[in-house]
Design a protein around this motif. Structure first.
Motif, PDB file in Angstrom:
ATOM      1  N   LYS A  21      -7.874   1.843  -1.949  1.00  0.00           N
ATOM      2  CA  LYS A  21      -8.706   1.101  -1.017  1.00  0.00           C
ATOM      3  C   LYS A  21     -10.123   0.973  -1.584  1.00  0.00           C
ATOM      4  N   SER A  27      -7.794  -4.002  -1.317  1.00  0.00           N
ATOM      5  CA  SER A  27      -7.179  -2.937  -2.111  1.00  0.00           C
ATOM      6  C   SER A  27      -7.137  -3.344  -3.575  1.00  0.00           C
ATOM      7  N   ASP A  31       0.833  -1.202   0.000  1.00  0.00           N
ATOM      8  CA  ASP A  31       0.000   0.000   0.000  1.00  0.00           C
ATOM      9  C   ASP A  31       0.872   1.258   0.000  1.00  0.00           C
TER      10      ASP A  31
END
Length: 270
Positions: A73, A79, A40
């Motif tokens: 997200k 995700s 992420d």
């Protein structure tokens, strides 16, 4: 070579504008995420590869891959990791009297749907892979639009990150005069963190061209090692530098044998 200059200038300018972003991750955590292709974090890598002794005249082939990664997200802890590979190529001649050909190759887009990390450090994702017919010359691309699945799985344990990313694409449209595409790629993920800013890893992508009738012309299997260094210049975004080299132990006729690689990866605020 000059094909790298303009993209690198644009990246430096974009990174400078983003340098005011706050960075909560410490070096060790950020380095771990850099070894994870579906982490992420927003990254903008520029990867330069020189392939030696390529083609029938054994000349170098140069590739600059621009490989942005942008995660989104989507709820429930899941995700969507958007990854692209934009290749700028300089390919040597394949026939007598030909000149070297420079330009844009076929762009690859991958989208991975990834759940939260599981127990024991297991991370995985899946989604589509698409190869776009964007090459500026027939010698720089397949002349086809291709589509197929992509999967990634890895495990983080102590200083190790180990796993793989694999894709399989088939041509679905394009130039009828060009051969069909059935291409498999398998990218091992092996990273060992020496300390909070340095790591060693594997570089290279195993490929298979299923359209080749002879098995000796089907596979390319590289063995390579890399060293990476994470730095945080004052007033700038974190940067990860990677240098490495490898040898294609299995390869088709006229394929490159040795290769060297240099990469700089800008880690941008999200």
């Amino acid at each position: 070579m000059t094909i790298a200059k303009r993209p690198l200038r644009l990246a430096m300018a974009a990174a400078s504008l983003a340098a005011c972003g706050a960075w909560a991750q410490d070096d060790a955590d950020l380095q771990k995420k850099l070894a994870n292709p579906i982490a992420d974090i927003v990254t903008l890598p520029f990867q330069w590869t020189t392939n030696y002794n390529a083609g029938p005249f054994e000349k170098p082939q140069y590739t600059l891959n621009i490989q942005p990664v942008y995660p989104i997200k989507i709820g429930g802890g899941w995700s969507l990791i958007n990854r692209a590979i934009v290749p700028l190529l300089s390919n040597p001649a394949v026939l007598p009297g030909q000149d070297r050909k420079d330009g844009l190759g076929d762009i690859t887009y991958e989208a991975f749907f990834a759940p939260p990390a599981g127990e024991g450090g297991w991370i995985w994702g899946f989604g589509p892979a698409m190869v776009l017919r964007t090459a500026t010359d027939d010698r720089l691309g397949a002349g086809k639009w291709s589509l197929g699945p992509a999967v990634v799985g890895l495990k983080e344990s102590g200083p190790w990150t180990v796993g793989a990313l694999a894709t399989q694409v088939w041509s679905v449209a394009g130039d009828d005069n060009q051969p069909n595409v059935s291409a498999f790629t398998f990218q091992p993920i092996v990273s060992y963190r020496l300390d909070s800013t340095q790591s060693l890893g594997y570089i290279g992508i195993v490929t298979a061209d299923w359209e080749q009738k002879r098995s000796s012309q089907r596979w390319t299997v590289p063995l390579g090692v890399s060293y990476s260094l994470l730095v945080r210049p004052e007033g700038f975004v974190p940067m990860n530098f990677v240098v490495g080299a490898g040898y294609n132990v299995i390869r088709p006729d006229n394929a490159s044998d040795w290769f060297v690689r240099f990469q700089v990866n800008f880690v941008l605020p999200k």
